[in-house]
Design an enzyme around this catalytic site. Structure first.
Site, mmCIF file in Angstrom:
data_model
loop_
_atom_site.group_PDB
_atom_site.id
_atom_site.type_symbol
_atom_site.label_atom_id
_atom_site.label_comp_id
_atom_site.label_asym_id
_atom_site.label_seq_id
_atom_site.Cartn_x
_atom_site.Cartn_y
_atom_site.Cartn_z
ATOM 1 N N HIS A 142 0.789 -1.236 0.000
ATOM 2 C CA HIS A 142 0.000 0.000 0.000
ATOM 3 C C HIS A 142 0.816 1.278 0.000
ATOM 4 O O HIS A 142 0.243 2.367 -0.059
ATOM 5 C CB HIS A 142 -0.953 0.023 1.190
ATOM 6 C CG HIS A 142 -2.135 -0.882 1.018
ATOM 7 N ND1 HIS A 142 -3.304 -0.488 0.405
ATOM 8 C CD2 HIS A 142 -2.307 -2.179 1.339
ATOM 9 C CE1 HIS A 142 -4.152 -1.501 0.382
ATOM 10 N NE2 HIS A 142 -3.571 -2.542 0.938
ATOM 11 N N LYS A 196 -8.176 14.952 2.792
ATOM 12 C CA LYS A 196 -7.455 13.685 2.917
ATOM 13 C C LYS A 196 -6.600 13.806 4.178
ATOM 14 O O LYS A 196 -6.533 14.890 4.757
ATOM 15 C CB LYS A 196 -6.569 13.415 1.690
ATOM 16 C CG LYS A 196 -5.742 14.652 1.273
ATOM 17 C CD LYS A 196 -4.941 14.407 -0.012
ATOM 18 C CE LYS A 196 -5.743 14.447 -1.282
ATOM 19 N NZ LYS A 196 -5.859 13.155 -1.959
ATOM 20 N N ARG A 197 -5.953 12.704 4.647
ATOM 21 C CA ARG A 197 -5.071 12.841 5.796
ATOM 22 C C ARG A 197 -4.020 13.922 5.530
ATOM 23 O O ARG A 197 -3.584 14.109 4.397
ATOM 24 C CB ARG A 197 -4.393 11.490 6.109
ATOM 25 C CG ARG A 197 -5.345 10.432 6.673
ATOM 26 C CD ARG A 197 -5.927 10.838 8.025
ATOM 27 N NE ARG A 197 -4.935 10.869 9.069
ATOM 28 C CZ ARG A 197 -4.682 9.879 9.926
ATOM 29 N NH1 ARG A 197 -5.385 8.759 9.870
ATOM 30 N NH2 ARG A 197 -3.751 10.004 10.849
ATOM 31 N N LYS A 224 1.315 14.638 0.584
ATOM 32 C CA LYS A 224 0.068 15.039 -0.068
ATOM 33 C C LYS A 224 0.040 16.535 -0.389
ATOM 34 O O LYS A 224 -0.853 17.028 -1.071
ATOM 35 C CB LYS A 224 -1.124 14.656 0.800
ATOM 36 C CG LYS A 224 -1.334 13.127 0.892
ATOM 37 C CD LYS A 224 -2.431 12.774 1.889
ATOM 38 C CE LYS A 224 -2.665 11.279 2.059
ATOM 39 N NZ LYS A 224 -3.443 10.662 0.952
ATOM 40 N N THR A 268 -8.018 7.034 -3.288
ATOM 41 C CA THR A 268 -9.383 6.668 -3.626
ATOM 42 C C THR A 268 -10.279 7.904 -3.572
ATOM 43 O O THR A 268 -11.326 7.928 -4.212
ATOM 44 C CB THR A 268 -9.949 5.601 -2.659
ATOM 45 O OG1 THR A 268 -9.780 6.062 -1.321
ATOM 46 C CG2 THR A 268 -9.248 4.276 -2.855
ATOM 47 N N LYS A 272 -13.649 9.157 -5.902
ATOM 48 C CA LYS A 272 -14.946 9.599 -5.371
ATOM 49 C C LYS A 272 -15.343 10.934 -5.992
ATOM 50 O O LYS A 272 -16.499 11.137 -6.383
ATOM 51 C CB LYS A 272 -14.872 9.744 -3.844
ATOM 52 C CG LYS A 272 -14.511 8.470 -3.092
ATOM 53 C CD LYS A 272 -14.202 8.779 -1.614
ATOM 54 C CE LYS A 272 -13.512 7.616 -0.925
ATOM 55 N NZ LYS A 272 -12.972 7.984 0.403
HETATM 56 C C1 LIG Z 1 -11.656 8.199 0.686
HETATM 57 C C2 LIG Z 1 -11.212 8.727 1.993
HETATM 58 C C3 LIG Z 1 -9.845 8.887 2.265
HETATM 59 C C4 LIG Z 1 -8.778 8.591 1.241
HETATM 60 O O1 LIG Z 1 -8.545 9.804 0.544
HETATM 61 P P1 LIG Z 1 -7.263 10.003 -0.367
HETATM 62 O O2 LIG Z 1 -7.502 11.323 -1.032
HETATM 63 O O3 LIG Z 1 -7.258 8.882 -1.338
HETATM 64 O O4 LIG Z 1 -6.089 10.030 0.541
HETATM 65 C C5 LIG Z 1 -9.466 9.378 3.484
HETATM 66 N N1 LIG Z 1 -10.381 9.712 4.433
HETATM 67 C C6 LIG Z 1 -11.700 9.590 4.200
HETATM 68 C C7 LIG Z 1 -12.666 9.988 5.277
HETATM 69 C C8 LIG Z 1 -12.167 9.094 2.987
HETATM 70 O O5 LIG Z 1 -13.476 8.969 2.773
#
Ligand SMILES: *Cc1c(COP(=O)(O)O)cnc(C)c1O
Length: 740
Positions: free
Chosen positions: A263, A454-455, A460, A562, A566
């Site tokens: 990952h 995102k985190r 990032k 991911t 979305k």
């Molecule tokens: C989908 C999701 C993530 C992953 O987001 P990335 O942009 O791919 O890092 C992190 N936190 C939450 C709450 C999510 O729904």
């Protein structure tokens, strides 16, 4: 509410399906080390406290415990009849009859089952989560006789194993309690699998012993990252020490059972457990790992004689200050398949991170691009868009997302374009009202919603977004009369509590927001919102309301992402680097339908070779210089001008993720974004091309690929009847003939 008229997609069945949606889950939503085919179980820990709740106080992140079970959990069912013992510590005794792990401390693993209904397929799977319980004689039998009260109080020590989820993101912290958690879930799940295998028709015995030859045909265990890697020596221990299989046979069965999904390629995230710690907690497993390593290295040495460097690089054991076990190496050696989670990531896994292993066994290495479930991430969170799509192409796309390509026909359909834009506008208004109600902040729903959630992590590059905000702010102030496309920049995400730089990034975003949002010259042109406590339920609200999705990691650092998928599915346009699944999003939609900018992986590699010098960009780019100088001089932190010294110092002298190197391309690309946003029709047409191209990113596609290429399970052509209709004779048995 608009309804599909074509094939009975009535309001009632829509509601029914929406109630089911809460259970649809992404492939990698949790820690899912084990599955049984054709009857999968998803194994994990039933943490008493989940990921912390984030509060923002005076611009700083403050953590609060997530007491999610306080009001009870009606969806779970405790199954004390399947409780299992898990052993820790102790010592190993060798004799003619083999190795014995003795004098251990026992913790009980109590399973809780949660049903996971499929989407209108008359199937319900089980998610089985384990909770740690002290045995009733804990500390009473041998040790604390005479101190009954203390012994009862000490039961907490054993039960701490399932107390709390470690909140790190992409960072390895070698804590003993974490190793206990990892072995706990593995030991419980493997015992459960073996128990069920033995109870099935496949677990036949030859007079005394179980025959395990068909085990890999009946069981597939997917290691979701290295966190459950101890499952490999644990299965070997069960086979060799308990079931008395010869080593070679046990190893063959083990390898054919396991597969490993990588990952991340960030070195600080790779698990390398100190040998001393493993020796203390799991002494027999350490011996087994040494034995696996000895045979593995003998094999390498026979293929590559006199190549000591290769043996050192490929060893499961790293020598050095502290001797460590490389868990990824253990997973690769103990598995029959290894995959990354996006094309570009799988290539990096093969050509860089595990190059020697790919040279040895190229056929082991695969790609399985991540996906998201369209039930949660479209139907549930964005019913307006889901229904609009269904009106155009029917409802079958919900179970076969590739059918979204049918939308291409409507890219020039003016009515459809207006309707897609209208749904987005409604979602934006709804989200603005939510922010106003819950957080007392007012945003302008006709501005562009530019969202980066995102985190929080340096890779990032939330800092690059921050520099862009400051640049826009300075441009407005320099020429307030000039046309500016109004933006609301929304940034959200949790920082790991021990990650100082990530916490400083949150403080900086809030400090910049404070200045920008209160400058009368800026007015409603630019607003900056830090979205508190970003989590799935908030993602479901903000993503459908987003115009612009920020996916700006340094090329080569984001395994897949991911969030990017979305947003694409919910009608946002992407500004992003050629990283992770962004690459495949561009491939599917056409690069001209995303805002792609900045260094490619090869450019990053080349810059590393030359040596990255942040100062050069600062000297050459006046707007970058101005923004950085403002942060440095305390423009955004007048009460404490040195507050962001660490951040600025990092950007100049040890920025592993090269923010300054992509700044110029990023800002220029953002100008193109603003220009297109002025043309609402052209923008929405690009949105439609993105939605039409999002079909690949369904987790249904991902799961099918795992099933076909790794687990070797065929989709069943049996139609499973609804529960109110009788099943055919012979089909009324559970797949392995047992009740659990
Ligand atoms: C989908 C999701 C993530 C992953 O987001 P990335 O942009 O791919 O890092 C992190 N936190 C939450 C709450 C999510 O729904």
């Amino acid at each position: 509410m608009r309804l599909s008229t074509s094939s009975g997609w009535t309001w009632k069945s829509w509601r029914k399906s929406r109630r089911m949606l809460g259970w649809a889950t992404g492939v990698w939503a949790g820690w899912q080390p084990a599955s049984w085919t054709p009857w999968p179980h998803w194994g994990g820990i039933r943490y008493e406290y989940g990921i912390f709740n984030q509060k923002i106080r005076d611009g700083w992140q403050v953590e609060e415990a997530d007491d999610w079970l306080r009001h009870g959990n009606p969806w779970e069912k405790a199954r004390p009849e399947y409780m299992l013992p898990v052993h820790f510590y102790g010592r190993v005794e060798h004799s003619a009859s083999g190795a014995k792990w003795i004098d251990t401390q026992v913790v009980l693993a109590l399973p809780y089952d949660t049903p996971v209904p499929g989407y209108m397929n008359n199937t319900v799977n089980t998610m089985r989560l384990w909770s740690a319980r002290a045995p009733n004689d804990f500390n009473l039998r041998d040790f604390n006789v005479g101190d009954y009260i203390q012994a009862v109080l000490d039961r907490n020590l054993a039960e701490n194993i399932s107390r709390v989820l470690y909140p790190n993101d992409n960072f390895f912290e070698g804590k003993e309690l974490r190793l206990k958690q990892e072995y706990f879930v593995v030991a419980a799940t493997l015992q459960d699998i073996i128990r069920r295998f033995k109870a099935s028709k496949f677990g036949s015995t030859d007079s005394v012993r179980t025959v395990f030859d068909s085990f890999p045909d009946q069981v597939a265990i997917q290691l979701n990252d290295t966190h459950p890697a101890m499952a490999i020596p644990e299965l070997m221990r069960i086979f060799v020490d308990i079931e008395k299989l010869p080593w070679d046979k046990a190893w063959d069965i083990t390898k054919r059972t396991f597969a490993y999904t990588n990952h991340t390629v960030l070195p600080e995230a790779l698990e390398r457990w100190p040998v001393d710690l493993v020796e203390k907690l799991l002494p027999r497993h350490l011996q087994i790992i040494y034995e696996i390593n000895q045979r593995h290295l003998d094999h390498i040495a026979s293929l590559f004689p006199n190549d000591v460097g290769r043996l050192r690089r490929m060893s499961l054991i790293e020598e050095g200050d502290t001797k460590r076990i490389n868990m990824a190496h253990l997973c690769i050696v103990g598995s029959h398949a290894v995959n990354g989670v996006a094309k570009i990531h799988s290539e990096i896994v093969k050509s860089q991170v595990f190059e020697d292993f790919a040279e040895l066994e190229p056929e082991k290495f695969q790609n399985k691009t991540n996906g998201i479930t369209p039930r949660r991430w479209l139907l549930l969170c964005n019913p307006g868009l889901a229904e609009l799509i269904a009106e155009k192409i029917g409802e079958d796309y919900v179970r076969d997302l590739s059918q979204l390509t049918k939308l291409h026909k409507f890219v020039d359909d003016d009515l459809f374009i207006r309707e897609v834009a209208k749904v987005k506008q409604e979602n934006k208004v709804k989200f603005a009202l939510y922010l106003e109600k819950e957080y007392k902040v007012k945003i302008n729903p006709s501005s562009m919603f530019d969202v980066h959630v995102k985190r929080i992590h340096e890779y990032k590059r939330q800092l690059m977004n921050c520099l862009h905000i400051i640049t826009m702010y300075n441009r407005i102030r320099r020429d307030p009369a000039k046309l500016f496309v109004p933006r609301t920049v929304i940034i959200g995400g949790k920082a790991a509590p021990g990650y100082h730089m990530a916490k400083m990034i949150i403080k900086l975003i809030n400090a910049v927001a404070q200045v920008v949002n209160n400058d009368p010259v800026v007015g409603s042109k630019l607003k900056v919102i830090f979205l508190e406590n970003y989590r799935v339920s908030l993602a479901e609200k903000v993503i459908p309301a987003t115009d612009l999705s920020e996916q700006i990691s340094t090329a080569g650092t984001e395994a897949s992402g991911t969030g990017n998928m979305k947003f694409m599915l919910n009608g946002a346009l992407t500004i992003g680097t050629m990283d992770g699944a962004n690459v495949e999003m561009a491939e599917e939609a056409g690069e001209e339908n995303l805002f792609i900018f900045g260094m490619r992986v090869e450019d990053v590699t080349e810059l590393d070779r030359k040596g990255y010098n942040a100062q050069l960009y600062y000297d050459r780019l006046p707007e970058l210089k101005q923004a950085v100088d403002q942060i440095k001089s305390g423009f955004f932190s007048p009460d404490d001008p040195n507050l962001f010294n660490d951040v600025v110092n990092m950007l100049f002298h040890h920025d592993r993720f090269k923010v300054f190197a992509d700044y110029e391309a990023y800002v220029k690309c953002q100008e193109k974004v603003s220009e297109l946003y002025l043309n609402s029709k052209a923008w929405t047409k690009m949105v439609i091309r993105n939605i039409a191209a999002a079909g690949k990113f369904s987790s249904d596609r991902t799961i099918k690929e795992y099933a076909r290429d790794i687990w070797h399970v065929e989709p069943s052509d049996l139609k499973i009847p609804p529960p109110n209709e009788p099943r055919d004779a012979g089909q009324d048995k559970t797949p392995n003939g047992t009740a659990a």
